[in-house]
Write a protein that holds these residues in place. Structure first.
Motif, PDB file in Angstrom:
ATOM      1  N   VAL A 124      29.107  18.692  12.497  1.00 26.75           N
ATOM      2  CA  VAL A 124      30.345  19.251  13.053  1.00 26.75           C
ATOM      3  C   VAL A 124      30.783  18.408  14.255  1.00 26.75           C
ATOM      4  O   VAL A 124      31.967  18.077  14.409  1.00 26.75           O
ATOM      5  N   ALA A 125      29.807  18.022  15.081  1.00 27.19           N
ATOM      6  CA  ALA A 125      30.127  17.252  16.284  1.00 27.19           C
ATOM      7  C   ALA A 125      30.750  15.896  15.930  1.00 27.19           C
ATOM      8  O   ALA A 125      31.590  15.383  16.668  1.00 27.19           O
ATOM      9  N   LYS A 126      30.363  15.337  14.782  1.00 26.73           N
ATOM     10  CA  LYS A 126      30.935  14.052  14.354  1.00 26.73           C
ATOM     11  C   LYS A 126      32.442  14.137  14.247  1.00 26.73           C
ATOM     12  O   LYS A 126      33.167  13.209  14.586  1.00 26.73           O
ATOM     13  N   LEU A 127      32.895  15.283  13.760  1.00 26.91           N
ATOM     14  CA  LEU A 127      34.325  15.502  13.588  1.00 26.91           C
ATOM     15  C   LEU A 127      35.062  15.341  14.922  1.00 26.91           C
ATOM     16  O   LEU A 127      36.169  14.827  14.973  1.00 26.91           O
ATOM     17  N   TYR A 128      34.430  15.791  15.989  1.00 29.17           N
ATOM     18  CA  TYR A 128      35.069  15.768  17.304  1.00 29.17           C
ATOM     19  C   TYR A 128      34.677  14.534  18.131  1.00 29.17           C
ATOM     20  O   TYR A 128      35.102  14.397  19.280  1.00 29.17           O
ATOM     21  N   GLY A 129      33.820  13.700  17.567  1.00 31.47           N
ATOM     22  CA  GLY A 129      33.363  12.548  18.332  1.00 31.47           C
ATOM     23  C   GLY A 129      32.311  12.898  19.379  1.00 31.47           C
ATOM     24  O   GLY A 129      32.140  12.176  20.353  1.00 31.47           O
ATOM     25  N   TRP A 130      31.618  13.994  19.193  1.00 32.66           N
ATOM     26  CA  TRP A 130      30.613  14.420  20.178  1.00 32.66           C
ATOM     27  C   TRP A 130      29.187  14.213  19.668  1.00 32.66           C
ATOM     28  O   TRP A 130      28.227  14.638  20.330  1.00 32.66           O
ATOM     29  N   ALA A 131      29.043  13.610  18.511  1.00 39.11           N
ATOM     30  CA  ALA A 131      27.726  13.589  17.868  1.00 39.11           C
ATOM     31  C   ALA A 131      26.759  12.636  18.561  1.00 39.11           C
ATOM     32  O   ALA A 131      27.158  11.714  19.269  1.00 39.11           O
ATOM     33  N   ILE A 132      25.502  12.899  18.337  1.00 39.65           N
ATOM     34  CA  ILE A 132      24.421  12.010  18.757  1.00 39.65           C
ATOM     35  C   ILE A 132      24.075  11.187  17.523  1.00 39.65           C
ATOM     36  O   ILE A 132      24.253  11.653  16.402  1.00 39.65           O
ATOM     37  N   GLN A 133      23.566   9.987  17.689  1.00 36.43           N
ATOM     38  CA  GLN A 133      23.086   9.230  16.539  1.00 36.43           C
ATOM     39  C   GLN A 133      22.078  10.081  15.766  1.00 36.43           C
ATOM     40  O   GLN A 133      21.182  10.663  16.390  1.00 36.43           O
ATOM     41  N   ASP A 134      22.200  10.123  14.444  1.00 40.75           N
ATOM     42  CA  ASP A 134      21.280  10.951  13.657  1.00 40.75           C
ATOM     43  C   ASP A 134      19.814  10.612  13.949  1.00 40.75           C
ATOM     44  O   ASP A 134      18.979  11.501  14.088  1.00 40.75           O
ATOM     45  N   GLU A 135      19.522   9.292  14.069  1.00 42.58           N
ATOM     46  CA  GLU A 135      18.125   8.865  14.283  1.00 42.58           C
ATOM     47  C   GLU A 135      17.629   9.363  15.642  1.00 42.58           C
ATOM     48  O   GLU A 135      16.485   9.794  15.780  1.00 42.58           O
ATOM     49  N   GLN A 136      18.523   9.277  16.625  1.00 38.62           N
ATOM     50  CA  GLN A 136      18.129   9.711  17.970  1.00 38.62           C
ATOM     51  C   GLN A 136      17.823  11.211  17.980  1.00 38.62           C
ATOM     52  O   GLN A 136      16.841  11.657  18.577  1.00 38.62           O
ATOM     53  N   LEU A 137      18.663  11.955  17.285  1.00 36.51           N
ATOM     54  CA  LEU A 137      18.445  13.401  17.216  1.00 36.51           C
ATOM     55  C   LEU A 137      17.104  13.693  16.539  1.00 36.51           C
ATOM     56  O   LEU A 137      16.313  14.510  17.001  1.00 36.51           O
ATOM     57  N   GLN A 138      16.867  12.979  15.443  1.00 43.99           N
ATOM     58  CA  GLN A 138      15.597  13.156  14.726  1.00 43.99           C
ATOM     59  C   GLN A 138      14.404  12.862  15.634  1.00 43.99           C
ATOM     60  O   GLN A 138      13.432  13.603  15.662  1.00 43.99           O
ATOM     61  N   GLU A 139      14.516  11.773  16.371  1.00 44.58           N
ATOM     62  CA  GLU A 139      13.422  11.387  17.270  1.00 44.58           C
ATOM     63  C   GLU A 139      13.186  12.448  18.326  1.00 44.58           C
ATOM     64  O   GLU A 139      12.044  12.839  18.580  1.00 44.58           O
ATOM     65  N   GLU A 140      14.279  12.884  18.946  1.00 46.25           N
ATOM     66  CA  GLU A 140      14.117  13.869  20.016  1.00 46.25           C
ATOM     67  C   GLU A 140      13.526  15.164  19.486  1.00 46.25           C
ATOM     68  O   GLU A 140      12.690  15.780  20.125  1.00 46.25           O
TER      69      GLU A 140
END
Ligand code: ATP
Ligand code: MG
Length: 404
Positions: free
Chosen positions: A323-339
């Motif tokens: 959803v955040a991608k739509l608004y330009g607020w997303a985190i890199q998927d890999e970074q999110l996975q890592e965290e």
């Protein structure tokens, strides 16, 4: 038009049609599967229409199930996969703007195709690859047009859901709605109020999950259909603001509803619950949306804490990031996975202690206080303030209990 090589999904169904024809009746593939074949889109289900009456189908095949016999639908099981066949029919009445008063079985394909909603959905395909096109559905596929079969006004009066179907196909296929059909929707939009919310919801979800949601939304807004949807009567402006977004890649219903809620400013739990109950969504979907929304807000504010990751859980985090991608607020998927992977524990069960241990080994009484204690310990472990070790956690618990 003859399609020389039918997609493989049709192969196992061909003997069914052949058998019906050998018994002296007609049988065709119809509806979405024909449209999608010509568009080279993936085909998900195969619909078969036939001149044989349900009783006749049942005498041709050994194993059948009456899945919707009053509408003429029988499932044939003789050939492994079950295939639903529906007898050609006409519909009449429609006094309630949503259902025919009566359904009549007929022997003619053309009458059956005439009752279908759009020209691109009114194509029939013979088992040998021959396409029957009575309303220039093939031309409309080429022109990428959604056009009502016959008079749009009449067709939307018969069944107001067709208006929602038009805007959802505009998005799903990235097609344009033909002008007279669009005008027909504008003029009849208030009839949507007669349609069951559940049916509107299915089309609305498919709209936002389609190839070009902006195209579908634009028509949904311009025709005024949104005014007759739950909780959206005055949401024209907020919905219009969606049209400038261009990173649409929503993947499931939870993401759809989280987006809609956020866009309409419906973010606190009671408001979300109320809105989604009006749309009659399932309770587990509501729960999921309530996890996604705060996560999207946290992404927006750059406040992605271990506690948020823990509370949200992986599925809702992945949904939130989409959803955040739509608004330009997303985190890199890999970074999110890592965290997320770095979290010392992923859920409460992974905590090294539990209620039973607190009772026995730390002399703590069951009750709300114990619940609070466990929450605080969980929080401390998630944050990395305490190691996830039973002895340390029990010691801390004893101390906290002593201090009240
Ligand atoms: P999808 O790929 O989404 O399944 P579809 O065209 O197969 O698209 P369905 O809802 O499965 O859509 O309906 C199958 C067919 O039945 C349609 O292609 C259309 O011919 C006819 N149909 C469905 N709903 C209506 C309706 N409300 N009014 C008229 N015809 C309809
Ligand atoms: Mg279908």
């Amino acid at each position: 038009m003859i399609i020389k090589q039918l997609p493989t999904i049709f192969e196992p169904a061909r003997p069914v049609l052949q058998k019906i024809e050998a018994a002296g009746y007609e049988a065709y593939f119809v509806g979405g599967c024909v449209r999608d074949t010509i568009l080279h889109d993936p085909i998900h289900d195969i619909d078969i229409a036939t001149s044989a009456y349900p009783s006749e189908i049942k005498s041709i095949f050994k194993r059948t199930v009456d899945t919707g016999i009053e509408h003429g639908t029988v499932m044939i099981l003789d050939h492994g996969t079950g295939y639903e066949t529906t007898t050609f029919r006409t519909e009449s009445g429609y006094q309630d703007y949503r259902r025919p008063d009566s359904v009549t079985f007929v022997r003619s394909l053309s009458e059956d195709l005439q009752r279908r909603d759009f020209t691109i959905n009114a194509l029939a395909l013979k088992e040998n690859g021959e396409v029957v096109d009575l309303f220039d559905g093939l031309g409309d596929l080429k022109r990428r047009l959604i056009r009502a079969v016959g008079d749009p006004n009449e067709r939307f009066h018969e069944d107001a859901l067709r208006m929602m179907r038009a805007v959802r196909f505009a998005s799903k296929l990235d097609f344009t709605i033909d002008q007279p059909t669009l005008t027909g929707i504008k003029e009849n939009a208030p009839l949507l109020a007669k349609i069951a919310v559940e049916r509107i919801r299915v089309e609305f979800e498919k709209l936002l999950l389609g190839q070009n949601p902006v195209a579908g939304l634009k028509d949904f807004i311009a025709t005024g259909l949104y005014r007759y949807c739950p909780g959206m009567a005055t949401a024209g402006q907020q919905l219009t603001a969606l049209l400038v977004l261009n990173q649409w890649q929503l993947e499931n219903e939870a993401q759809v509803w989280a987006t809609v809620c956020l866009q309409l400013g419906i973010t606190d739990r009671p408001a979300v619950n109320k809105f989604l109950k009006q749309w009659k969504t399932a309770n587990d979907l509501i729960a999921q949306v309530n996890k996604i929304i705060p996560a999207v807000q946290a992404f927006h504010q750059g406040q992605v804490t271990p506690n948020l990751l823990f509370k949200t859980g992986w599925q809702a985090l992945a949904d939130a990031n989409q959803v955040a991608k739509l608004y330009g607020w997303a985190i890199q998927d890999e970074q999110l996975q890592e965290e997320y992977a770095k979290l010392p524990i992923k859920n409460g069960k992974e905590l090294a202690i539990n209620g039973g241990m607190l009772i026995k080994q730390a002399n703590i009484k069951p009750g709300p206080l114990m619940g609070k204690l466990i929450n605080q310990l969980t929080f401390a472990v998630v944050n990395g303030d305490l190691p996830n070790e039973a002895e340390v956690l029990l010691d801390t618990a004893r101390q906290m209990a002593k201090e009240g």
